[in-house]
Design a protein around this motif. Sequence first.
Motif, PDB file in Angstrom:
ATOM      1  N   LEU A   1       1.035 -12.273  60.005  1.00 13.45           N
ATOM      2  CA  LEU A   1       0.390 -11.684  61.179  1.00 13.45           C
ATOM      3  C   LEU A   1       1.391 -11.364  62.281  1.00 13.45           C
ATOM      4  N   ASP A   2       2.230 -12.332  62.616  1.00 13.76           N
ATOM      5  CA  ASP A   2       3.100 -12.193  63.795  1.00 13.76           C
ATOM      6  C   ASP A   2       4.400 -11.452  63.516  1.00 13.76           C
ATOM      7  N   VAL A   3       4.912 -11.554  62.285  1.00  8.42           N
ATOM      8  CA  VAL A   3       6.212 -10.942  61.981  1.00  8.42           C
ATOM      9  C   VAL A   3       6.049  -9.648  61.186  1.00  8.42           C
ATOM     10  N   VAL A   4       5.292  -9.715  60.099  1.00  2.19           N
ATOM     11  CA  VAL A   4       5.104  -8.525  59.263  1.00  2.19           C
ATOM     12  C   VAL A   4       4.172  -7.519  59.935  1.00  2.19           C
ATOM     13  N   GLY A   5       3.222  -8.024  60.717  1.00  2.00           N
ATOM     14  CA  GLY A   5       2.305  -7.133  61.423  1.00  2.00           C
ATOM     15  C   GLY A   5       1.025  -6.827  60.678  1.00  2.00           C
ATOM     16  N   VAL A   6       0.678  -7.679  59.729  1.00  2.00           N
ATOM     17  CA  VAL A   6      -0.578  -7.492  59.004  1.00  2.00           C
ATOM     18  C   VAL A   6      -1.734  -7.781  59.957  1.00  2.00           C
ATOM     19  N   PRO A   7      -2.720  -6.887  60.074  1.00  2.00           N
ATOM     20  CA  PRO A   7      -3.869  -7.154  60.955  1.00  2.00           C
ATOM     21  C   PRO A   7      -4.632  -8.386  60.478  1.00  2.00           C
ATOM     22  N   ALA A   8      -5.127  -9.151  61.421  1.00  6.23           N
ATOM     23  CA  ALA A   8      -5.883 -10.355  61.074  1.00  6.23           C
ATOM     24  C   ALA A   8      -7.086 -10.026  60.200  1.00  6.23           C
ATOM     25  N   SER A   9      -7.679  -8.855  60.418  1.00  4.63           N
ATOM     26  CA  SER A   9      -8.864  -8.467  59.647  1.00  4.63           C
ATOM     27  C   SER A   9      -8.544  -8.160  58.197  1.00  4.63           C
ATOM     28  N   ASN A  10      -7.254  -8.054  57.862  1.00 10.25           N
ATOM     29  CA  ASN A  10      -6.853  -7.763  56.485  1.00 10.25           C
ATOM     30  C   ASN A  10      -6.438  -9.016  55.737  1.00 10.25           C
ATOM     31  N   THR A  11      -6.725 -10.176  56.296  1.00  7.51           N
ATOM     32  CA  THR A  11      -6.365 -11.425  55.631  1.00  7.51           C
ATOM     33  C   THR A  11      -7.608 -12.252  55.379  1.00  7.51           C
ATOM     34  N   LEU A  12      -7.513 -13.090  54.364  1.00  5.34           N
ATOM     35  CA  LEU A  12      -8.598 -14.009  54.041  1.00  5.34           C
ATOM     36  C   LEU A  12      -7.980 -15.294  53.511  1.00  5.34           C
ATOM     37  N   THR A  13      -8.273 -16.396  54.150  1.00  5.83           N
ATOM     38  CA  THR A  13      -7.713 -17.685  53.780  1.00  5.83           C
ATOM     39  C   THR A  13      -8.837 -18.620  53.359  1.00  5.83           C
ATOM     40  N   LEU A  14      -8.731 -19.155  52.147  1.00  7.51           N
ATOM     41  CA  LEU A  14      -9.826 -19.930  51.584  1.00  7.51           C
ATOM     42  C   LEU A  14      -9.379 -21.309  51.115  1.00  7.51           C
ATOM     43  N   THR A  15     -10.295 -22.264  51.197  1.00  7.96           N
ATOM     44  CA  THR A  15     -10.051 -23.612  50.688  1.00  7.96           C
ATOM     45  C   THR A  15     -11.366 -24.151  50.145  1.00  7.96           C
ATOM     46  N   PHE A  16     -11.378 -25.414  49.722  1.00  8.76           N
ATOM     47  CA  PHE A  16     -12.545 -25.944  49.023  1.00  8.76           C
ATOM     48  C   PHE A  16     -13.528 -26.680  49.924  1.00  8.76           C
ATOM     49  N   THR A  17     -13.052 -27.468  50.866  1.00 11.62           N
ATOM     50  CA  THR A  17     -13.960 -28.295  51.656  1.00 11.62           C
ATOM     51  C   THR A  17     -13.935 -27.906  53.123  1.00 11.62           C
ATOM     52  N   ASN A  18     -15.011 -28.242  53.823  1.00 15.26           N
ATOM     53  CA  ASN A  18     -15.077 -27.965  55.256  1.00 15.26           C
ATOM     54  C   ASN A  18     -14.007 -28.742  56.019  1.00 15.26           C
ATOM     55  N   LYS A  19     -13.730 -29.961  55.561  1.00 16.75           N
ATOM     56  CA  LYS A  19     -12.713 -30.777  56.229  1.00 16.75           C
ATOM     57  C   LYS A  19     -11.343 -30.114  56.132  1.00 16.75           C
ATOM     58  N   ALA A  20     -10.990 -29.662  54.930  1.00 19.55           N
ATOM     59  CA  ALA A  20      -9.707 -28.975  54.746  1.00 19.55           C
ATOM     60  C   ALA A  20      -9.680 -27.665  55.516  1.00 19.55           C
ATOM     61  N   ALA A  21     -10.821 -26.991  55.552  1.00 21.03           N
ATOM     62  CA  ALA A  21     -10.905 -25.724  56.279  1.00 21.03           C
ATOM     63  C   ALA A  21     -10.649 -25.931  57.758  1.00 21.03           C
ATOM     64  N   LYS A  22     -11.255 -26.959  58.313  1.00 20.30           N
ATOM     65  CA  LYS A  22     -11.103 -27.244  59.735  1.00 20.30           C
ATOM     66  C   LYS A  22      -9.641 -27.585  60.065  1.00 20.30           C
ATOM     67  N   GLU A  23      -9.027 -28.398  59.205  1.00 26.00           N
ATOM     68  CA  GLU A  23      -7.634 -28.794  59.446  1.00 26.00           C
ATOM     69  C   GLU A  23      -6.708 -27.590  59.398  1.00 26.00           C
ATOM     70  N   MET A  24      -6.871 -26.749  58.393  1.00 27.87           N
ATOM     71  CA  MET A  24      -5.982 -25.605  58.285  1.00 27.87           C
ATOM     72  C   MET A  24      -6.227 -24.590  59.392  1.00 27.87           C
ATOM     73  N   ARG A  25      -7.464 -24.438  59.788  1.00 27.53           N
ATOM     74  CA  ARG A  25      -7.771 -23.519  60.881  1.00 27.53           C
ATOM     75  C   ARG A  25      -7.066 -23.955  62.159  1.00 27.53           C
ATOM     76  N   GLU A  26      -7.120 -25.263  62.454  1.00 25.15           N
ATOM     77  CA  GLU A  26      -6.472 -25.769  63.665  1.00 25.15           C
ATOM     78  C   GLU A  26      -4.965 -25.562  63.612  1.00 25.15           C
ATOM     79  N   ARG A  27      -4.378 -25.817  62.450  1.00 26.29           N
ATOM     80  CA  ARG A  27      -2.928 -25.631  62.306  1.00 26.29           C
ATOM     81  C   ARG A  27      -2.547 -24.156  62.452  1.00 26.29           C
ATOM     82  N   ALA A  28      -3.294 -23.295  61.783  1.00 26.28           N
ATOM     83  CA  ALA A  28      -2.962 -21.868  61.792  1.00 26.28           C
ATOM     84  C   ALA A  28      -3.075 -21.274  63.189  1.00 26.28           C
TER      85      ALA A  28
END
Length: 275
Positions: free
Chosen positions: A45-72
């Motif tokens: 996003l920040d270096v290559v310039g890929v629009p946020a709307s063109n990305t999709l990040t997936l995981t298995f559990t809500n707990k993991a999702a919340k943790e990665m969202r906060e980090r990202a």
Amino acid sequence: MEHIFKNLNETQAEAVRKIDGPLLILAGAGSGKTTTVTSRLAYLLDVVGVPASNTLTLTFTNKAAKEMRERALGMIATQSYPPLLCTFHKFGLLFLKFHIHRLGRENNFVVIDTDDKKRILKKINGDLPLQLVASEISRYKNSLITPEEAHAQAEQKNYQQIAKTYKEYEAYLEENNLVDFDDLIALTYKLLDDHPELAEETRIPMNCSSSCCRSSAHRITTSAWSATTTRASTAGAGRMCATSSNSTRTSRTQRSSSLRTTTARRRRFSTWRTP
């Protein structure tokens, strides 16, 4: 850009910089997979310039999702809206809301829980072991096995009964515009597998033009972000476009082989006799 690579070793940094083609990362627990994935998303996003709307990040559990969202979000510079980070099932839900009409279903479907599922199965056939039938149907769906395939491959009368119940259960869901938890993945797969043009529309290349903003993936991303901001829904991570993972289609042969019953399951049935 330096903050992105601050906590990465040489191999992790190499993975973060890889932007062309698919990338598979195999690593054990505690080896920094989450750090690598979130750093890669920030790099895209920040270096290559890929629009946020063109990305999709997936995981298995809500707990993991919340943790990665906060980090990202802690690493990514200010965006008009952040990238979509959620569980596989949450993405399936969003995807079906836009496209389930292609299967002849209404998009105002209701997602049933485990208790609802068992009540429906009991209504269809109360003589079968309820927990076992529910588990087998879930296994069929997760293996992308249709009721017809399940019945064709059933080697025992007990499994033939389960396959028949599976078919009636599916008919009940369709008639009442219901989906269960497993359908969120299975129906999404079916849509993408049966409609190549939809799969192509959803798979946005990283150098897409502004016309892609009218695409399916963009609508899902913006819709999900609106829902997140208004309802504070939990989102998460893993990676689809941001990690450039290619989903491999499961062949019919593989799906059929997964249906074959194991010795353990046959033993469980050895003491079960239907009236």
